[in-house]
Design an enzyme around this catalytic site. Structure first.
Site, PDB file in Angstrom:
ATOM      1  N   LYS A 189      32.289  30.215  26.937  1.00 47.33           N
ATOM      2  CA  LYS A 189      31.733  31.212  26.014  1.00 47.33           C
ATOM      3  C   LYS A 189      32.828  32.090  25.414  1.00 47.33           C
ATOM      4  O   LYS A 189      32.914  32.295  24.208  1.00 47.33           O
ATOM      5  CB  LYS A 189      30.696  32.018  26.811  1.00 47.33           C
ATOM      6  CG  LYS A 189      30.087  33.241  26.236  1.00 47.33           C
ATOM      7  CD  LYS A 189      30.875  34.481  26.255  1.00 47.33           C
ATOM      8  CE  LYS A 189      31.144  35.200  27.527  1.00 47.33           C
ATOM      9  NZ  LYS A 189      30.022  35.772  28.208  1.00 47.33           N
ATOM     10  N   TYR A 217      21.950  38.647  26.476  1.00 46.88           N
ATOM     11  CA  TYR A 217      23.356  38.629  26.069  1.00 46.88           C
ATOM     12  C   TYR A 217      23.828  37.209  25.813  1.00 46.88           C
ATOM     13  O   TYR A 217      24.639  36.957  24.926  1.00 46.88           O
ATOM     14  CB  TYR A 217      24.248  39.407  27.043  1.00 46.88           C
ATOM     15  CG  TYR A 217      24.727  38.709  28.288  1.00 46.88           C
ATOM     16  CD1 TYR A 217      25.757  37.783  28.246  1.00 46.88           C
ATOM     17  CD2 TYR A 217      24.182  39.020  29.536  1.00 46.88           C
ATOM     18  CE1 TYR A 217      26.217  37.166  29.396  1.00 46.88           C
ATOM     19  CE2 TYR A 217      24.636  38.419  30.693  1.00 46.88           C
ATOM     20  CZ  TYR A 217      25.653  37.486  30.617  1.00 46.88           C
ATOM     21  OH  TYR A 217      26.108  36.876  31.754  1.00 46.88           O
ATOM     22  N   VAL A 218      23.287  36.262  26.570  1.00 46.09           N
ATOM     23  CA  VAL A 218      23.679  34.865  26.348  1.00 46.09           C
ATOM     24  C   VAL A 218      23.274  34.442  24.934  1.00 46.09           C
ATOM     25  O   VAL A 218      24.051  33.819  24.196  1.00 46.09           O
ATOM     26  CB  VAL A 218      23.026  33.947  27.409  1.00 46.09           C
ATOM     27  CG1 VAL A 218      23.289  32.482  27.084  1.00 46.09           C
ATOM     28  CG2 VAL A 218      23.534  34.279  28.807  1.00 46.09           C
ATOM     29  N   GLU A 256      25.487  36.318  22.270  1.00 44.16           N
ATOM     30  CA  GLU A 256      26.877  35.836  22.281  1.00 44.16           C
ATOM     31  C   GLU A 256      26.980  34.469  21.609  1.00 44.16           C
ATOM     32  O   GLU A 256      27.876  34.234  20.792  1.00 44.16           O
ATOM     33  CB  GLU A 256      27.394  35.726  23.720  1.00 44.16           C
ATOM     34  CG  GLU A 256      27.637  37.081  24.373  1.00 44.16           C
ATOM     35  CD  GLU A 256      28.116  36.975  25.821  1.00 44.16           C
ATOM     36  OE1 GLU A 256      28.708  37.937  26.303  1.00 44.16           O
ATOM     37  OE2 GLU A 256      27.888  35.933  26.472  1.00 44.16           O
ATOM     38  N   HIS A 316      48.671  55.904  21.147  1.00 47.34           N
ATOM     39  CA  HIS A 316      48.456  55.804  19.706  1.00 47.34           C
ATOM     40  C   HIS A 316      49.255  54.649  19.140  1.00 47.34           C
ATOM     41  O   HIS A 316      50.403  54.450  19.559  1.00 47.34           O
ATOM     42  CB  HIS A 316      48.891  57.123  19.044  1.00 47.34           C
ATOM     43  CG  HIS A 316      48.448  57.239  17.629  1.00 47.34           C
ATOM     44  ND1 HIS A 316      47.119  57.282  17.269  1.00 47.34           N
ATOM     45  CD2 HIS A 316      49.154  57.310  16.467  1.00 47.34           C
ATOM     46  CE1 HIS A 316      47.028  57.384  15.948  1.00 47.34           C
ATOM     47  NE2 HIS A 316      48.247  57.397  15.437  1.00 47.34           N
TER      48      HIS A 316
END
Ligand code: FAD
Ligand code: NA7
Length: 571
Positions: free
Chosen positions: A141, A274-275, A278, A546
């Site tokens: 993934k 979420y799978v 994604e 920064h």
């Protein structure tokens, strides 16, 4: 149990403590105290096993003379516990948790076996050793997400002066082969690591057949029985199917996607986990036409403010969402790689029915624990009948004292690779190394690798409000624009940082949320700080780096309550 019995000695059959929570030795002692009260004798001869007295004075004396306490157990109808088992520990499931635990146990000189077996998907796909994460989860993934990010980087690069004339195209097969080759090397590495650590590995399906005994069945159907003193169940989960006509015949799951031998084409992703998001994200990033069908909300369980921002970003980047619909039928219009499928879906709010045509339908509607076909009933391990998940105590022990469980199959625990690994290692260190540290399931950081990545640790805003009350939490937030995105002038003020602080506890940071590039890298370090008790004041006194995205967390000044502007003008 070999030596002679002493007066009043309890024979312990269950070394891990009895299910009722009282240890047999304590029960025997209580019994002895009662006997003393009744008879006024200060010592009594008797043997008890798991709160049951199995031998009085005469029988115990006889056993003592014969130096054979086992015969006493047998006389009383107790099955003889084997004097030795084939293994100290048998681990069922060679995924993230199981492998970590097995290797750890071997370090303590224990005799360990791992059984790992991948039941093929309905389309016939299977894979090697290592479990979900390596083969069909985190690893492929993230690599495919990276492929999508590179596509974006190619576009950005023109503004940074890169010139390329030829048409930029993505080749699915090249990507998939590279990813699968890498996975193959990991599978091999796991096998070698087990061999080096002298852990016995069998590519076989494990199921309990009687106490302390599993049957291992390999893919040729050959069965073997193995016994062990202790067992660890780490069998993970597998994708769920819709249970509608055509789902198993024509749809794929994430278990098929990462090794799909052809480009999926126009894809419908069902689910908003979420799978789902994604996969939808990287498929769209590779240039495919992607639609997500959402039953209710995005990313249930995650902070909804962040979930909705992820959805908005995905929509702005060409991903279509069909909301409040569920598929009811999938039909094949044309065979092929990919073929053509017709999906019929129904509204969750009324009777409206819609149809759509896609090349691929990817189901990502959750995963079921692999606990229903491993003979748990034969050994008495309780599961949550509704979810199939296994409840354990805070030391990952099931209701059967010699059987432990870790990873995705646990009830009320997080389903993440590092959690399974940590739980497995710590369990083994407690069992064999005299350690006492328990797995801490609180403040576990995680990242969702959607096109706009989302890192989180601790409470979501809604859970914090529910737990502490709105008046007791302060939410600090800000949008930000990564420097790298300014030159290609894209996605201004889409990235977002938010912390949730407990006002009544010195403004301790109890929730951390970030939407932006490298969200996982950003979140990991802050998770360590949160574990150490990070407060808003400490964040403010931390000097930023920064110019990086994470520095925004050292300068958060706008509270959500104030309603002030959070858009950033520049650095
Ligand atoms: P698994 O890794 O699933 O291993 C279980 C093993 O046991 C499997 O090999 C299985 O075939 C085998 N098995 C099952 N039954 C038997 C049996 N009876 N006998 C023998 N073997 C058996 N987590 C993250 O932390 N980060 C991520 O980015 C992430 N992304 C993910 C993406 C996807 C698409 C998916 C599906 C999951 C993702 N996860 C991620 C979750 C992660 O993969 C799991 O939390 C983790 O793999 C759980 O480990 P486990 O040891 O519990 O089980
Ligand atoms: P989740 O978190 O259980 O999410 C399942 C998703 O699928 C969620 O959006 C559901 O919508 C949706 N869903 C469930 N059933 C259906 C049906 N029948 N039709 C349409 N949509 C449906 O599962 P995940 O896949 O994210 O993850 C499980 C684990 O896998 C995870 O923790 C990782 O370890 C990997 P809902 O919100 O319920 O309406």
């Amino acid at each position: 149990m070999g030596g002679a019995l002493r007066k009043g000695q309890a024979v312990r059959q269950a070394p891990e403590g009895c299910p009722q929570g009282r240890r047999p030795a304590e029960s025997a002692q209580k019994l002895q105290e009662v006997q003393c009260e009744v008879t006024t004798e200060t010592s009594q001869t008797g043997v008890s096993v798991q709160e049951k007295q199995i031998g009085g004075h005469e029988k115990t004396l006889k056993a003592h003379k014969e130096d054979n306490p086992q015969s006493l157990l047998e006389m009383n109808g107790h099955t003889a516990a084997p004097h030795s088992y084939d293994y100290d520990l048998i681990v069922i499931g060679g995924g993230s948790g199981g492998l970590a635990a097995a290797k750890e146990a071997a370090k303590y000189g224990k005799k360990v076996m791992v059984l790992d077996f991948v039941t093929p998907t309905p389309l016939g796909n299977s894979w090697g050793l290592g479990g979900t994460c390596v083969n069909v989860g985190c690893i492929p993934k993230k690599l495919m997400h990276q492929a999508a990010l590179l596509g974006q980087a190619l576009q950005d690069s023109r503004k940074f002066g890169w010139q390329f004339t030829e048409e930029v195209k993505h080749n699915w097969m090249t990507m998939t082969e590279s990813v699968q080759n890498y996975i193959g090397s990991l599978n091999w590495g796991y096998r070698v690591a087990l061999r080096e650590k002298k852990v016995t590995y069998e590519n076989a399906y494990g199921e309990f057949v009687q106490p302390h005994t599993v049957k291992a069945t390999n893919k040729r159907g050959v069965e073997k029985l193995y016994t062990a003193e202790r067992f660890l169940i780490a069998t993970g989960e597998r994708p769920r199917y819709l249970g509608i006509p055509g789902d198993k015949e024509y749809c794929i799951s994430s278990d098929d996607l990462f090794s799909l031998p052809y480009c999926p084409g126009k894809t419908l992703v069902v689910g908003a986990s979420y799978v789902a998001l994604e996969c939808a994200g990287f498929l769209a990033g590779l240039g495919l036409d992607v639609t997500v069908m959402v039953r209710s909300i995005l990313l249930r369980g995650f902070d909804q403010d962040m979930a909705n921002k992820i959805g908005e970003y995905m929509e702005e980047h060409g991903i279509k969402f069909i909301r409040e619909f569920v598929p009811i039928k999938v039909e094949q219009i044309e065979e092929g790689t990919p073929g053509r499928l017709k999906v019929t879906a129904k509204s969750t709010k009324g009777n409206e029915v819609i149809e759509g045509e896609y090349n691929t339908v990817l189901l990502a509607i959750g995963r079921d624990a692999c606990t229903r076909k491993i003979g748990l009933d034969k050994v008495g391990v309780k599961i949550n009948e509704k979810t199939g998940k296994i409840p354990v105590n805070d030391v990952e022990q099931t209701n059967v004292p010699y059987i432990y469980a870790i990873g995705d199959i646990l009830q009320d625990r997080l389903e993440l690779t590092p959690v399974a690994i940590q739980a497995g290692r710590l369990l083994v260190q407690r069992l064999y190394g005299g350690a006492t540290t328990k797995c801490d399931y609180v403040n576990v950081p995680t990242t969702v690798f959607t096109p706009l990545e989302y890192g989180a640790c601790g409470y979501s805003e809604e859970n914090a409000i529910a737990k502490f009350g709105e008046e007791n939490i302060e939410v600090y937030h800000s949008h930000f624009w990564p420097l790298e995105w300014t030159v290609p002038s894209r996605d201004n003020n889409k990235c977002y940082a938010k912390i949730i602080c407990n006002i009544r506890d010195n403004e301790r940071v109890i929730g951390f949320h970030v939407l932006g590039p490298n969200a996982g890298e950003v979140t990991q370090g802050f998770a360590a700080a949160i574990k150490c008790g990070l407060t808003k004041e400490q964040l403010d006194s931390t000097i930023g780096i920064h110019p990086v995205c994470a520095e925004v967390f050292t300068t958060l000044s706008v509270t959500k309550r104030s309603g002030e502007n959070t858009l950033m003008a520049g650095c």
